[in-house]
Design a protein around this motif. Structure first.
Motif, mmCIF file in Angstrom:
data_model
loop_
_atom_site.group_PDB
_atom_site.id
_atom_site.type_symbol
_atom_site.label_atom_id
_atom_site.label_comp_id
_atom_site.label_asym_id
_atom_site.label_seq_id
_atom_site.Cartn_x
_atom_site.Cartn_y
_atom_site.Cartn_z
ATOM 1 N N ALA A 117 0.839 -1.206 0.000
ATOM 2 C CA ALA A 117 0.000 0.000 0.000
ATOM 3 C C ALA A 117 0.865 1.244 0.000
ATOM 4 N N SER A 118 1.640 1.351 -1.059
ATOM 5 C CA SER A 118 2.528 2.501 -1.200
ATOM 6 C C SER A 118 2.221 3.179 -2.512
ATOM 7 N N GLN A 119 2.031 4.494 -2.484
ATOM 8 C CA GLN A 119 1.695 5.232 -3.679
ATOM 9 C C GLN A 119 2.642 6.414 -3.817
ATOM 10 N N THR A 120 2.942 6.725 -5.051
ATOM 11 C CA THR A 120 3.746 7.904 -5.285
ATOM 12 C C THR A 120 2.897 9.134 -5.091
ATOM 13 N N ALA A 121 3.558 10.234 -4.823
ATOM 14 C CA ALA A 121 2.823 11.448 -4.500
ATOM 15 C C ALA A 121 1.976 11.881 -5.678
ATOM 16 N N GLY A 122 0.670 11.733 -5.542
ATOM 17 C CA GLY A 122 -0.266 12.202 -6.535
ATOM 18 C C GLY A 122 -0.402 11.341 -7.768
ATOM 19 N N THR A 123 0.294 10.183 -7.832
ATOM 20 C CA THR A 123 0.218 9.382 -9.044
ATOM 21 C C THR A 123 -0.820 8.285 -8.939
ATOM 22 N N GLY A 124 -1.043 7.768 -7.695
ATOM 23 C CA GLY A 124 -2.006 6.692 -7.533
ATOM 24 C C GLY A 124 -1.533 5.375 -8.105
ATOM 25 N N ILE A 125 -0.224 5.186 -8.222
ATOM 26 C CA ILE A 125 0.322 3.967 -8.796
ATOM 27 C C ILE A 125 0.780 3.067 -7.666
ATOM 28 N N SER A 126 0.314 1.813 -7.648
ATOM 29 C CA SER A 126 0.726 0.842 -6.635
ATOM 30 C C SER A 126 1.891 0.034 -7.166
ATOM 31 N N VAL A 127 2.816 -0.292 -6.277
ATOM 32 C CA VAL A 127 4.015 -1.029 -6.657
ATOM 33 C C VAL A 127 3.962 -2.401 -6.008
ATOM 34 N N PRO A 128 4.103 -3.503 -6.751
ATOM 35 C CA PRO A 128 4.063 -4.830 -6.174
ATOM 36 C C PRO A 128 5.286 -5.105 -5.332
ATOM 37 N N ALA A 129 5.079 -5.735 -4.188
ATOM 38 C CA ALA A 129 6.198 -6.101 -3.322
ATOM 39 C C ALA A 129 6.888 -7.341 -3.856
ATOM 40 N N VAL A 130 8.192 -7.361 -3.734
ATOM 41 C CA VAL A 130 8.969 -8.521 -4.143
ATOM 42 C C VAL A 130 9.056 -9.483 -2.964
ATOM 43 N N SER A 131 8.579 -10.708 -3.136
ATOM 44 C CA SER A 131 8.548 -11.654 -2.033
ATOM 45 C C SER A 131 9.949 -12.079 -1.652
ATOM 46 N N GLY A 132 10.092 -12.525 -0.398
ATOM 47 C CA GLY A 132 11.387 -12.990 0.066
ATOM 48 C C GLY A 132 11.877 -14.179 -0.732
ATOM 49 N N ALA A 133 10.965 -15.065 -1.136
ATOM 50 C CA ALA A 133 11.370 -16.228 -1.920
ATOM 51 C C ALA A 133 11.914 -15.813 -3.280
ATOM 52 N N ARG A 134 11.299 -14.813 -3.901
ATOM 53 C CA ARG A 134 11.777 -14.357 -5.198
ATOM 54 C C ARG A 134 13.136 -13.667 -5.074
ATOM 55 N N GLN A 135 13.313 -12.881 -4.025
ATOM 56 C CA GLN A 135 14.614 -12.253 -3.810
ATOM 57 C C GLN A 135 15.690 -13.310 -3.574
ATOM 58 N N PHE A 136 15.370 -14.323 -2.783
ATOM 59 C CA PHE A 136 16.332 -15.402 -2.522
ATOM 60 C C PHE A 136 16.706 -16.106 -3.827
ATOM 61 N N TRP A 137 15.711 -16.431 -4.641
ATOM 62 C CA TRP A 137 15.987 -17.133 -5.881
ATOM 63 C C TRP A 137 16.794 -16.250 -6.833
ATOM 64 N N ARG A 138 16.510 -14.932 -6.866
ATOM 65 C CA ARG A 138 17.243 -14.038 -7.736
ATOM 66 C C ARG A 138 18.719 -13.983 -7.337
ATOM 67 N N ARG A 139 18.987 -13.898 -6.040
ATOM 68 C CA ARG A 139 20.383 -13.844 -5.582
ATOM 69 C C ARG A 139 21.092 -15.178 -5.800
ATOM 70 N N LEU A 140 20.367 -16.283 -5.562
ATOM 71 C CA LEU A 140 20.987 -17.591 -5.758
ATOM 72 C C LEU A 140 21.266 -17.843 -7.235
ATOM 73 N N ARG A 141 20.351 -17.400 -8.087
ATOM 74 C CA ARG A 141 20.526 -17.603 -9.524
ATOM 75 C C ARG A 141 21.711 -16.815 -10.055
ATOM 76 N N ALA A 142 22.084 -15.737 -9.389
ATOM 77 C CA ALA A 142 23.232 -14.941 -9.821
ATOM 78 C C ALA A 142 24.558 -15.633 -9.539
ATOM 79 N N GLN A 143 24.540 -16.720 -8.779
ATOM 80 C CA GLN A 143 25.765 -17.445 -8.437
ATOM 81 C C GLN A 143 25.818 -18.731 -9.260
ATOM 82 N N ARG A 144 26.616 -18.708 -10.298
ATOM 83 C CA ARG A 144 26.670 -19.846 -11.221
ATOM 84 C C ARG A 144 27.192 -21.106 -10.538
#
Length: 368
Positions: A7-34
């Motif tokens: 529930a975060s909106q930019t000032a006067g824009t009314g645009i909602s930003v999706p939260a990045v889940s902890g699982a997705r962040q974990f997978w993104r960091r793990l995927r960066a390690q070949r």
């Protein structure tokens, strides 16, 4: 964490930003390690071989217990006949010296024993360590002192010597894989308890834990609902590093003759029997040793990757295949969608602010 919108909106824009889940962040960091990804693939293949051992040996047409005396040259002291240790279409990796048992079947079933014992020991260590660590962190001063001293004693115990003593007095009729897993788990939980206790002492000072305590929640309800989710990351990280250590401990105990007993196949037990055949039949020594080396190395690399992915502030101890630039880029892309709760701003595309500024300037220039 779900894909709920923050529930975060930019000032006067009314645009909602999706939260990045902890699982997705974990997978993104793990995927960066070949290196961690390659290790994960190797571990997955080993687990698949262990689980499918009956099917694979049935395809080969062999089993790990049948003797084949016709494939042994008795005149040469029991060396397998044929080239490369008796490798044929019926015996994919050759046969054992003196017994003629199929090496592929024994390696596949040995993977089940080694991985199963390590998994069981890790579960026992984590369970006891989490219970003792949380109890020490949330308990009174005397409870903390008592449990901490017990933990210090457990940490000071030499694993190999205590395991040798306990395994030597247990009757052979007791299932040895279960016994080895239990002994390793009961002796080596001290470090898990220390980590959990230190993390519990940190977490219980946070505001949301204090709020739960003021709401009248009991100690164990606070531990279950508030502390255990915060303990998940360090416990998972240390468990990933414990697994290869437990595989090595099982192999060492079997090598010393107090672990898994024949005829149950085990990589450590195969090494014990192969120490006199390294010249006449080198594959009998190299195959289980290579399997142990690859398994422990892959699990260690994967454990380091999990540790780094769960705690981005901790740099990886590996210098090859970690993809530091890719990891930094992954973190930067994750932060793009994160919400700045303190200032009430979100990192939305700067083009939105550019458009807003252009609209504001046009309004100022328009006299109407």
């Amino acid at each position: 964490m779900s894909e709920a919108l923050v529930a975060s909106q930019t000032a006067g824009t009314g645009i909602s930003v999706p939260a990045v889940s902890g699982a997705r962040q974990f997978w993104r960091r793990l995927r960066a390690q070949r290196a961690a990804l390659v290790a994960a693939v190797v571990v997955a293949l080993l687990v698949l071989v262990a689980l499918a051992a009956p099917l694979l040996t049935a395809i080969e047409g062999q089993d790990p217990f049948t003797y084949h005396p016709s494939l042994i040259d008795s005149a040469r002291g029991g060396v397998p006949t044929g080239s490369f240790g008796g490798i044929t279409g019926d015996h994919w990796l050759g046969v054992e010296p003196q017994t003629g048992r199929d090496l592929f079947a024994r390696l596949a079933y040995g993977a089940r024993v080694s991985l199963g014992v390590a998994l069981g020991a890790t579960v026992v260590q984590v369970f006891i360590g989490v219970v003792i660590g949380v109890a020490a962190g949330l308990g009174s001063r005397w409870v903390d002192q008592l449990l901490s001293r017990i933990t210090d004693i457990i940490v000071a115990m030499p694993l190999m010597i205590m395991s040798l003593a306990l395994l030597a007095i247990v009757p052979n009729s007791f299932p040895r894989p279960l016994l080895v897993a239990g002994v390793i788990g009961l002796i080596a939980w001290g470090n898990v308890a220390k980590i959990v206790r230190a993390q519990t002492l940190t977490l219980k000072e946070l505001d949301y834990v204090a709020a739960a305590r003021l709401s009248g929640w009991g100690t164990w309800r606070i531990a279950r609902r508030e502390l255990l989710p915060g303990l998940a990351a360090p416990v998972i990280t240390y468990s990933a590093l414990l697994f290869p250590m437990n595989i090595s401990a099982e192999a060492a105990l079997s090598f010393l003759g107090v672990g898994v007993k024949p005829p149950t196949p085990s990589w450590g037990q195969m090494l014990t029997a192969a120490d006199v055949w390294y010249q006449a039949a080198p594959q009998y020594l190299l195959l289980p040793a290579g399997a142990l080396f690859v398994t422990v190395l892959s699990l260690t690399v994967l454990g380091d990757g999990v540790r780094t992915a769960l705690d981005p502030r901790a740099a990886s101890r590996l210098r090859v295949g970690t993809g530091r630039k890719r990891e930094a880029k992954a973190d930067a892309s994750g932060k793009k969608l994160a919400v700045d709760a303190g200032s009430g701003r979100s990192t939305v595309d700067p083009s939105i602010n550019t458009i807003k500024s252009a609209d504001a300037n046009s309004e100022k220039e328009d006299p109407a």
